[in-house]
Design an enzyme around this catalytic site. Sequence first.
Site, mmCIF file in Angstrom:
data_model
loop_
_atom_site.group_PDB
_atom_site.id
_atom_site.type_symbol
_atom_site.label_atom_id
_atom_site.label_comp_id
_atom_site.label_asym_id
_atom_site.label_seq_id
_atom_site.Cartn_x
_atom_site.Cartn_y
_atom_site.Cartn_z
ATOM 1 N N ARG A 101 63.572 32.073 69.512
ATOM 2 C CA ARG A 101 63.357 33.051 70.575
ATOM 3 C C ARG A 101 64.323 34.221 70.455
ATOM 4 O O ARG A 101 63.955 35.371 70.726
ATOM 5 C CB ARG A 101 63.490 32.399 71.954
ATOM 6 C CG ARG A 101 62.390 31.430 72.261
ATOM 7 C CD ARG A 101 61.054 32.155 72.375
ATOM 8 N NE ARG A 101 60.019 31.208 72.713
ATOM 9 C CZ ARG A 101 58.794 31.240 72.247
ATOM 10 N NH1 ARG A 101 58.421 32.182 71.419
ATOM 11 N NH2 ARG A 101 57.907 30.343 72.614
ATOM 12 N N GLU A 104 62.931 36.366 67.903
ATOM 13 C CA GLU A 104 61.773 37.044 68.469
ATOM 14 C C GLU A 104 62.202 38.233 69.335
ATOM 15 O O GLU A 104 61.591 39.312 69.269
ATOM 16 C CB GLU A 104 60.953 36.053 69.297
ATOM 17 C CG GLU A 104 59.705 36.654 69.905
ATOM 18 C CD GLU A 104 58.934 35.659 70.753
ATOM 19 O OE1 GLU A 104 57.698 35.771 70.738
ATOM 20 O OE2 GLU A 104 59.540 34.796 71.421
ATOM 21 N N SER A 127 78.999 48.090 66.604
ATOM 22 C CA SER A 127 79.883 47.251 65.809
ATOM 23 C C SER A 127 79.651 45.775 66.118
ATOM 24 O O SER A 127 79.412 45.400 67.264
ATOM 25 C CB SER A 127 81.348 47.582 66.126
ATOM 26 O OG SER A 127 82.210 46.684 65.450
#
Length: 166
Positions: A101, A104, A127
């Site tokens: 997830r 995703e 960064s």
Amino acid sequence: MSREDYIMTPMSNADYLIRLQHADDLDALKEAKKAAGLSYQELAEKIGVNKVWLASAFEGQQFVPEEYAQKLAEALGISVEKTAFLTEHPYKGNTDPILYRLHEVIDTYGPALKDLIHEQGGNAIMSAIDFGLDCDVIVDDDGNHRVIITLDGKLLPYAKKGQYPW
């Protein structure tokens, strides 16, 4: 697949750093099962779990609650210390539901975040060295549990040193 096969097979950093850390423990567990002369079906019946789930645990792919790790040790005639590693949540690579997830989210929203960073911060990146990360689980007003992940990276403008194009 033996430990040597893992070492010879191309793998991700997660496989190398995480999965192999318990390779010897998993091999010892399989040896104890073999020495006990038990099938996964028989062993699963002894400890009260599903045989497929148990076989998956023997591959390092399942979290085993402490009570079942203890039952497993008893059924195999080994010390509880030999099954304790199973009570750690395993890294399942890209198939781990949480990691999947998160990938995703980045795949879906990453390009939009990049555009927003450039729109609001100019020609720069975030960064990952001068960086903070936090994670909390809260309950919202509707009683739903929500995961709050905060990424806090310093904005790093691209350097303009040297002759253009650099």
